[in-house]
Design a protein around this motif. Structure first.
Motif, PDB file in Angstrom:
ATOM      1  N   GLN A   1       0.884  -1.193  -0.031  1.00 48.31           N
ATOM      2  CA  GLN A   1       0.155  -0.085  -0.110  1.00 48.31           C
ATOM      3  C   GLN A   1       0.799   1.243   0.030  1.00 48.31           C
ATOM      4  OE1 GLN A   1       0.443  -2.340   2.643  1.00 48.31           O
ATOM      5  NE2 GLN A   1       1.601  -1.032   3.511  1.00 48.31           N
ATOM      6  N   CYS A   2       2.185   1.299   0.745  1.00 52.98           N
ATOM      7  CA  CYS A   2       2.808   2.584   0.806  1.00 52.98           C
ATOM      8  C   CYS A   2       3.476   2.683  -0.388  1.00 52.98           C
ATOM      9  CB  CYS A   2       3.793   2.522   1.954  1.00 52.98           C
ATOM     10  SG  CYS A   2       2.905   2.162   3.356  1.00 52.98           S
TER      11      CYS A   2
ATOM     12  N   PRO B   1       2.653  -3.839   7.030  1.00 50.56           N
ATOM     13  CA  PRO B   1       1.763  -4.642   8.073  1.00 50.56           C
ATOM     14  C   PRO B   1       1.421  -5.848   7.443  1.00 50.56           C
ATOM     15  CG  PRO B   1       0.814  -2.853   6.642  1.00 50.56           C
ATOM     16  CD  PRO B   1       2.188  -2.813   6.506  1.00 50.56           C
TER      17      PRO B   1
ATOM     18  N   CYS C   1       8.617   2.505   3.010  1.00 51.88           N
ATOM     19  CA  CYS C   1       7.876   1.911   3.840  1.00 51.88           C
ATOM     20  C   CYS C   1       8.910   1.149   4.728  1.00 51.88           C
ATOM     21  CB  CYS C   1       6.938   0.600   3.009  1.00 51.88           C
ATOM     22  SG  CYS C   1       5.895  -0.302   4.596  1.00 51.88           S
TER      23      CYS C   1
HETATM   24 FE1  FES Z   1       4.189   1.326   5.270  1.00 50.97          FE
HETATM   25 FE2  FES Z   1       3.756   2.275   7.763  1.00 50.97          FE
HETATM   26  S1  FES Z   1       3.057   0.685   6.575  1.00 50.97           S
HETATM   27  S2  FES Z   1       5.145   2.991   6.236  1.00 50.97           S
END
Ligand code: FES
Length: 576
Positions: free
Chosen positions: A58-59, A92, A127
């Motif tokens: 996601q990041c 995560p 990330c």
């Molecule tokens: Fe990717 Fe926090 S989950 S930076």
């Protein structure tokens, strides 16, 4: 000062493409197989774009596009870009913990660059573990390299209130368990806390490590603070693509940039931003790859003199988007004045002092001055004592000041599952004065050194209004976490560190100003317990996990693999 420029035949890639032999014929015919003509690549620096994009990270969701924007810059400057995918490490999602794989990414980065005809590298990540992993690999490979930080996501929102990644997850989870918010509220928070691509937007490990990468000199000035969806971000990516080509011609390598001064600067900035405790482990590991001897005590010396001046959660009130609008990292570094060695070099060929000169603060509540800090308690304290002979760390600025000097009886959990099973039991003998202890959570014990160090508080204490307690573990904690959490206790319990010998009811003394973590048990009794201690069985019979367990160092040494920090330079591959 005139800088010597490489000739095309001195490029590393010349060995693949520039010579007149059978192998080069093969390399050239195969690059033509992909539709490139010799005008595209011949005599040009080949730039490896190490991309930690994946469909589940996601990041890094925007890094596939950013790689194209880096390529645009490489083409503009007369280079030839090649994208090299690397393990993505979504914080995560990856289990048991991304920390198990930081060294994997470091090895992969180094070997990708070595085995391919790369003259320079652009590293795409952000990330948590991806920043140190990429930089560790680049330091070991030591060809010109520039880091493009993924950048923080937009701030979260819930009912008109900002939400911070991680920090507000822990906060509202505690409120849910205490019964002060509803399941529906919790569902709304889930919808509002992560609003765009980009990394966590608190000063968690990602924002801390991206700031450290910039301070070490690995990014263009100001790059680390740009929110991922801001249009400045792709412009920075393209500018990085242009710059790496020039760095190759100038032969400006990581070893020409990083120095003891740049690491001291990085530690100083880590403290000033109220950085994640995880940065301690990563800074030690990166320094190790650069051949620079740093110890926990070096970090403690700097931590004592640098106040927290970034008013960003979890140590402060704002989020990374606010930090960017307030000016970002450049004016923060400028605010640090003589605490920074302005002469340290950076990838743009200038010193860090030149890069931050004249940078203005636009909101002095977000980026404070040294005279008006967010906290004088410090972002880090290194503790020692019979419970942590090789050291432990705490983040005083994110702890309840009342608990920084505390003695209390231990409540011991032998591992994470034991804690999960018993923490909320009504008959657990625990009060607000107790010290929660978690064993088997270090590099070997976790395995992989997971982020369990912000132990949840027992439900019955939450319902009484308790929101912080002293917690001690050989684990790490998320950079977005907070509380009086003593972390990275070394040696860890799984290899027989004294934390393995703690029993329920033992008194533990924490004295942060005195830098002490003590188990108040007589030496004779500890000797008896040690004689009865049985080492746990290894987690992994084979595979990468077994390699990790065989070679990982302890927290106070950076948790790198011993064979990756060994001295000596690996020869360039033979081309046959
Ligand atoms: Fe990717 Fe926090 S989950 S930076």
């Amino acid at each position: 000062m005139s800088v010597r420029r490489k000739k095309p035949e001195e490029l590393r890639s010349h060995r693949w493409y520039g010579v007149d032999d059978l192998r080069s014929f093969g390399h050239r015919s195969r690059i033509k197989q992909m539709g490139y003509a010799s005008e595209d690549y011949a005599g040009k620096p080949i730039i490896g774009i190490v991309n930690t994009w994946s469909d589940i990270n996601q990041c890094h969701a925007h890094l596939r596009v950013r790689a194209e924007e880096v390529k645009r810059g490489v083409w503009q400057a007369g280079g030839f870009p090649i994208e090299l995918p690397a393990i993505s490490l979504s914080e995560p999602v990856v289990k048991p913990t991304t920390m198990l794989y930081r060294n994997f990414l470091a090895m992969e980065t180094e070997e990708l660059l070595r085995s391919h005809p790369c003259d320079g590298a652009v590293l795409l990540g952000g990330c948590d573990k991806t920043t140190p992993g990429l930089i560790m690999g680049a330091l070991s490979m030591d060809i010109p390299a520039i880091f493009v930080p993924a950048g923080p996501m937009l701030r979260g929102m819930w009912r008109g209130k900002p939400l911070g990644s991680g920090s507000d997850t822990w906060k509202y989870w505690a409120e849910l368990r205490a019964g002060t918010i509803t399941r529906d509220d919790w569902g709304e928070i889930e919808n509002g806390i992560s609003r765009s691509f980009g990394t966590c937007m608190t000063m968690g490990t990602a924002a801390t490590m991206m700031s450290i990468a910039e301070t070490l000199g690995f990014t263009l000035p100001g790059a680390s603070s740009i929110p991922a969806p801001d249009s400045s971000h792709p412009r920075m990516a393209t500018a990085s693509g242009r710059r790496i080509v020039e760095m190759v011609w100038q032969d400006l390598k990581p070893s020409d940039i990083v120095s003891r001064a740049s690491f001291d600067n990085a530690i100083t900035v880590d403290m000033a931003v109220g950085g994640s405790t995880n940065a301690v482990v990563h800074i030690l590991a990166m320094a190790g790859r650069a051949g620079i001897k740093l110890t926990l005590d070096d970090l403690d010396v700097i931590a004592k003199r640098v106040p927290v001046i970034a008013n960003v959660r979890p140590s402060g009130a704002y989020l990374m988007e606010d930090f960017y609008y307030a000016g970002g990292l450049r004016p923060l570094i400028a605010q640090l004045g003589s605490l920074i060695d302005g002469g340290a070099r950076t990838v743009n060929g200038k010193s860090i002092g030149e890069n931050v000169k004249g940078a203005q603060v636009w909101n002095d509540d977000v980026i404070r001055s040294l005279n008006n800090p967010v906290s004088n308690a410090g972002a880090l304290a290194v503790l020692r004592g019979n419970l942590a002979p090789d050291g432990a760390v705490i983040k005083p600025s994110a702890a309840d000041p009342k608990l920084l000097k505390h003695s209390g009886p231990a409540v011991v959990f032998k591992d994470y599952n034991d804690m999960a099973a018993r923490l909320d039991a009504p008959d657990l003998k625990v009060t607000a004065d107790s010290v929660l202890v978690l064993q088997s959570a270090g590099p070997h014990g976790g395995p992989g050194f997971p982020e369990w160090g912000m132990l949840p508080l027992p439900k019955k204490l939450l319902q009484q209004g308790v929101r912080d307690m002293v917690r001690v573990s050989d684990s790490r904690m998320s950079g977005t976490s907070y509380g009086t959490c003593v972390l990275h206790v070394a040696p860890e319990s799984a290899i027989g560190g004294p934390i393995a010998l703690v029993k329920d009811g033992d008194t533990i003394t924490l004295d942060v100003p005195g830098r002490v973590l003590r188990l108040e048990v007589p030496d004779e009794e500890l000797k008896r317990r040690r004689a009865a201690w049985v080492a746990p069985k290894p987690h992994y019979p084979r595979g990468y996990g077994a390699l990790f367990a065989k070679h990982v160092t302890q927290a106070n040494e950076g948790c790198d693999f011993d064979f990756l920090t060994a001295p000596g330079k690996v020869a360039e591959p033979e081309i046959h």
